[in-house]
Design a protein around this motif. Structure first.
Motif, PDB file in Angstrom:
ATOM      1  N   GLN A 127      40.762  38.787  28.182  1.00  0.00           N
ATOM      2  CA  GLN A 127      40.886  40.039  28.932  1.00  0.00           C
ATOM      3  C   GLN A 127      40.089  39.933  30.231  1.00  0.00           C
ATOM      4  N   LEU A 128      40.745  39.398  31.246  1.00  0.00           N
ATOM      5  CA  LEU A 128      40.159  39.203  32.567  1.00  0.00           C
ATOM      6  C   LEU A 128      40.977  39.951  33.601  1.00  0.00           C
ATOM      7  N   ASP A 129      40.336  40.264  34.723  1.00  0.00           N
ATOM      8  CA  ASP A 129      41.097  40.837  35.843  1.00  0.00           C
ATOM      9  C   ASP A 129      41.618  39.709  36.735  1.00  0.00           C
ATOM     10  N   ASP A 130      42.201  40.054  37.853  1.00  0.00           N
ATOM     11  CA  ASP A 130      42.826  39.056  38.723  1.00  0.00           C
ATOM     12  C   ASP A 130      41.829  38.088  39.349  1.00  0.00           C
ATOM     13  N   THR A 131      40.551  38.451  39.364  1.00  0.00           N
ATOM     14  CA  THR A 131      39.528  37.572  39.944  1.00  0.00           C
ATOM     15  C   THR A 131      38.827  36.731  38.877  1.00  0.00           C
ATOM     16  N   GLY A 132      39.268  36.847  37.621  1.00  0.00           N
ATOM     17  CA  GLY A 132      38.638  36.093  36.545  1.00  0.00           C
ATOM     18  C   GLY A 132      37.423  36.763  35.953  1.00  0.00           C
ATOM     19  N   GLN A 133      37.182  38.020  36.292  1.00  0.00           N
ATOM     20  CA  GLN A 133      36.061  38.750  35.716  1.00  0.00           C
ATOM     21  C   GLN A 133      36.510  39.470  34.444  1.00  0.00           C
ATOM     22  N   PRO A 134      35.694  39.482  33.395  1.00  0.00           N
ATOM     23  CA  PRO A 134      36.061  40.218  32.183  1.00  0.00           C
ATOM     24  C   PRO A 134      36.161  41.721  32.464  1.00  0.00           C
ATOM     25  N   THR A 135      37.126  42.342  31.841  1.00  0.00           N
ATOM     26  CA  THR A 135      37.223  43.801  31.916  1.00  0.00           C
ATOM     27  C   THR A 135      36.420  44.450  30.794  1.00  0.00           C
TER      28      THR A 135
ATOM     29  N   GLY B  47      28.266  39.495  26.181  1.00  0.00           N
ATOM     30  CA  GLY B  47      28.854  39.179  27.478  1.00  0.00           C
ATOM     31  C   GLY B  47      30.071  38.275  27.431  1.00  0.00           C
ATOM     32  N   ASN B  48      30.449  37.788  26.237  1.00  0.00           N
ATOM     33  CA  ASN B  48      31.644  36.940  26.148  1.00  0.00           C
ATOM     34  C   ASN B  48      32.890  37.771  26.419  1.00  0.00           C
ATOM     35  N   PRO B  49      33.904  37.191  27.055  1.00  0.00           N
ATOM     36  CA  PRO B  49      35.149  37.943  27.246  1.00  0.00           C
ATOM     37  C   PRO B  49      35.872  38.129  25.914  1.00  0.00           C
ATOM     38  N   HIS B  50      36.571  39.245  25.805  1.00  0.00           N
ATOM     39  CA  HIS B  50      37.367  39.496  24.608  1.00  0.00           C
ATOM     40  C   HIS B  50      38.714  38.791  24.696  1.00  0.00           C
ATOM     41  N   TYR B  51      39.261  38.510  23.539  1.00  0.00           N
ATOM     42  CA  TYR B  51      40.582  37.875  23.487  1.00  0.00           C
ATOM     43  C   TYR B  51      41.682  38.876  23.835  1.00  0.00           C
ATOM     44  N   ARG B  52      42.711  38.353  24.462  1.00  0.00           N
ATOM     45  CA  ARG B  52      43.939  39.123  24.648  1.00  0.00           C
ATOM     46  C   ARG B  52      44.814  38.799  23.424  1.00  0.00           C
ATOM     47  N   TRP B  53      44.596  39.564  22.362  1.00  0.00           N
ATOM     48  CA  TRP B  53      45.175  39.208  21.073  1.00  0.00           C
ATOM     49  C   TRP B  53      46.692  39.141  21.104  1.00  0.00           C
ATOM     50  N   ALA B  54      47.326  40.011  21.900  1.00  0.00           N
ATOM     51  CA  ALA B  54      48.790  39.993  21.957  1.00  0.00           C
ATOM     52  C   ALA B  54      49.297  38.654  22.477  1.00  0.00           C
ATOM     53  N   ALA B  55      48.578  38.064  23.419  1.00  0.00           N
ATOM     54  CA  ALA B  55      48.981  36.768  23.968  1.00  0.00           C
ATOM     55  C   ALA B  55      48.819  35.664  22.913  1.00  0.00           C
TER      56      ALA B  55
ATOM     57  N   ILE C 296      34.018  32.913  22.908  1.00  0.00           N
ATOM     58  CA  ILE C 296      33.834  31.781  23.807  1.00  0.00           C
ATOM     59  C   ILE C 296      33.113  32.265  25.059  1.00  0.00           C
ATOM     60  N   SER C 297      32.276  31.420  25.631  1.00  0.00           N
ATOM     61  CA  SER C 297      31.595  31.764  26.874  1.00  0.00           C
ATOM     62  C   SER C 297      32.600  31.939  28.005  1.00  0.00           C
ATOM     63  N   LEU C 298      32.361  32.927  28.868  1.00  0.00           N
ATOM     64  CA  LEU C 298      33.213  33.100  30.050  1.00  0.00           C
ATOM     65  C   LEU C 298      33.249  31.821  30.876  1.00  0.00           C
ATOM     66  N   ASN C 299      32.086  31.234  31.100  1.00  0.00           N
ATOM     67  CA  ASN C 299      32.021  30.025  31.922  1.00  0.00           C
ATOM     68  C   ASN C 299      32.263  28.804  31.032  1.00  0.00           C
ATOM     69  N   SER C 300      33.499  28.671  30.594  1.00  0.00           N
ATOM     70  CA  SER C 300      33.879  27.581  29.712  1.00  0.00           C
ATOM     71  C   SER C 300      35.203  26.993  30.156  1.00  0.00           C
ATOM     72  N   ALA C 301      35.409  25.756  29.753  1.00  0.00           N
ATOM     73  CA  ALA C 301      36.678  25.098  30.075  1.00  0.00           C
ATOM     74  C   ALA C 301      37.847  25.827  29.439  1.00  0.00           C
ATOM     75  N   ASP C 302      37.635  26.435  28.278  1.00  0.00           N
ATOM     76  CA  ASP C 302      38.711  27.117  27.568  1.00  0.00           C
ATOM     77  C   ASP C 302      39.206  28.342  28.336  1.00  0.00           C
ATOM     78  N   VAL C 303      38.274  29.159  28.837  1.00  0.00           N
ATOM     79  CA  VAL C 303      38.664  30.365  29.564  1.00  0.00           C
ATOM     80  C   VAL C 303      39.273  29.992  30.913  1.00  0.00           C
ATOM     81  N   TRP C 304      38.701  28.990  31.563  1.00  0.00           N
ATOM     82  CA  TRP C 304      39.258  28.527  32.841  1.00  0.00           C
ATOM     83  C   TRP C 304      40.673  27.975  32.658  1.00  0.00           C
ATOM     84  N   ALA C 305      40.889  27.216  31.582  1.00  0.00           N
ATOM     85  CA  ALA C 305      42.192  26.589  31.368  1.00  0.00           C
ATOM     86  C   ALA C 305      43.253  27.587  30.913  1.00  0.00           C
ATOM     87  N   ARG C 306      42.842  28.604  30.149  1.00  0.00           N
ATOM     88  CA  ARG C 306      43.803  29.566  29.610  1.00  0.00           C
ATOM     89  C   ARG C 306      43.328  30.998  29.835  1.00  0.00           C
TER      90      ARG C 306
END
Length: 507
Positions: free
Chosen positions: A244-252, A270-278, A229-239
């Protein structure tokens, strides 16, 4: 063979890969209007039972349909404006094309403002004059899709407010989704939110009508779902907790693939990776919802970059290329077990191109997902005929293509192919290469693979100037269109003949 006894074999069939934007039409790009229905009729006349296209979400960076701002929303640029006129929400004058809307390519810089302005006019007319029944239909749609639509519509309204900047640059209370800030934003942007809800309703209405028509003609719709999913998406913003983001919403770490056939430095998507454990902790609920929504639109789906469900290429976010990445395991078996338990077996095509390990193949076969075989990749190796893409090595649980939207057209590929490739192909297929596009369409049709799919460019024997996408490049892609004048009776007759000859006609 599948190790899952609940998975049935795909019926032998063939079809055409063509994205909706490539259709003819008067408003700068293909859409859900009459040309889409005519294309279904043409597929039916050609004995084709599958229509594959690219992702249906809105377009992102570089106008790519693989960088959508929502995993659930449709691309509102595909809405048929003429239908909105028929509904009384646009005037006839609104349909008059403006200068610069081309028949042979999508001029995105002109198409996007033209279409978006018409959609806003239609939404305003709807708000002022809709019938009670139309308002009730919209309200029902809004309620049915609230789980994703509420966040999506607010996200799009806020994106406009902040000049389309990424959500992690917004004012912190909104970026971090503080309840009071969201409540205030919903009140302040109510009209903009209503617009995006209206636009999605129009897309879903029109799509449902097209799907019903296609199915009635014996044509199944084959969608395409990006794994990431794109970083700049409603899905990443909502969840954000699912990524795998840092505290500022930037992908690690970001997604991509290592160096391969397409690129010596790999591809850094450039897409963020999933936090699979979550995801696993909540029973893969987000994935189940995503696939349920996808199959509400299509009959089959190709999942892009399937190998990422077994292990994915993680690139440190600060790395400029994909070279410095590493393979990290992913819980694909657990995910699809959960999906199958919730939704039952699904007709999924696994895009398994690139670096494929035995573990990836085992995962695909466990769930009965056919993989992909690309004929352009088959030739030129002196390895005793062991190349998996050679037709004699195909298996029934595969989908064979001469080339896909990521390849050059077959004519363009042949023009640039080394002589070792040309000689091998001519020797193997006992041909002179004079009609290379249809030679590979015939070879695909004859393959033991249960499904054969051909790009419309190859059906029309078009050269490399008609290529849809060049992986690893950011500009100049996704714009190709055809015209009905290019389509002659022999194209449909030839496909139907191959369908009869190689048992791919619908029963």
């Amino acid at each position: 063979m599948s190790a899952n006894p609940n998975v049935s074999r795909f019926p032998r069939a063939s079809g055409v890969l063509l994205h909706l934007t490539s259709l003819p039409g008067p408003h700068g790009s293909g859409d859900l209007g009459p040309a889409a229905y005519h294309f279904v009729d043409w597929l039916h006349s050609a004995g084709q039972s599958l229509w594959q296209f690219l992702p249906l979400g809105d377009i992102g960076l570089g106008h790519s349909p693989y960088m959508s701002r929502s995993a659930f929303a449709g691309n509102v640029l595909l809405i048929d404006l003429a239908e909105l006129h028929q509904r009384g929400w646009l005037d006839a004058a609104d349909l008059t094309p403006t200068e610069g809307l081309s028949d042979d390519r999508v001029a995105f810089d002109r198409v996007i403002p033209f279409r978006m302005e018409r959609l806003r006019r239609a939404a305003a007319r709807f708000a002022a004059s809709a019938t009670p029944q139309e308002r009730a239909e919209l309200a029902a749609f809004r309620l049915e899709h609230a789980a994703w639509l509420d966040d999506y519509a607010l996200f799009m309204a806020l994106s406009e407010q902040f000049g389309e900047q990424s959500w992690n640059t917004w004012e912190p209370p909104l970026a971090q989704r503080e309840a009071a800030a969201l409540q205030t934003a919903r009140a302040e942007h109510a009209q903009h939110i209503d617009f995006w809800v209206f636009a999605q309703w129009c897309f879903f209405r029109q799509w449902a009508a097209l799907r019903a028509y296609a199915n009635g003609k014996g044509v199944k719709l084959v969608g395409d779902m990006p794994i990431f999913i794109s970083l700049n998406s409603a899905d990443v913003w909502a969840r954000p907790d699912l990524f795998q983001l840092d505290d500022t919403g930037q992908p690690t770490v970001v997604a991509g693939v290592p160096p391969d056939y397409f690129s010596a430095t790999g591809q850094r998507w450039g897409n963020p990776h999933y936090r699979w454990a979550a995801h696993q902790a909540e029973g893969f609920a987000w994935w189940i919802a995503r696939l349920r929504a996808t199959f509400a639109l299509v009959d089959m789906v190709r999942i892009d970059h399937f190998r990422g469900f077994e292990s994915c290429w993680e690139i440190p976010a600060e790395e400029p290329t994909a070279i410095g990445g590493r393979w990290v395991p992913a819980p694909g078996a657990a995910l699809f077990d959960a999906v199958f338990q919730a939704l039952g077996p699904l007709p999924i095509i696994a895009e398994d191109l690139g670096v494929i390990t035995p573990e990836v193949t085992a995962l695909r076969q466990r769930f009965g997902f056919p993989g992909m075989r690309i004929l352009q990749f088959a030739w030129g190796e002196d390895n005793g005929g062991k190349n998996a893409y050679l037709p004699h090595n195909h298996t029934h649980d595969t989908v064979v293509y001469p080339g896909t939207h990521d390849n050059d057209t077959t004519v363009g590929w042949w023009h640039n192919a080394p002589e070792t490739v040309r000689h091998h192909l001519r020797d193997y297929l006992a041909c002179d290469g004079g009609d290379i596009a249809w030679t590979l369409i015939r070879a695909a049709s004859a393959s033991v693979a249960d499904i054969a799919l051909f790009t419309m460019q190859d059906v029309l024997r078009l050269d490399g100037t008609h290529r849809m996408n060049t992986p690893g490049t950011a500009e100049g892609n996704w714009g190709w269109r055809f015209t009905w004048a290019q389509v002659q009776p022999h194209h449909a007759d030839g496909l139907k003949h191959f369908g009869l000859l190689y048992n791919r006609l619908p029963s």
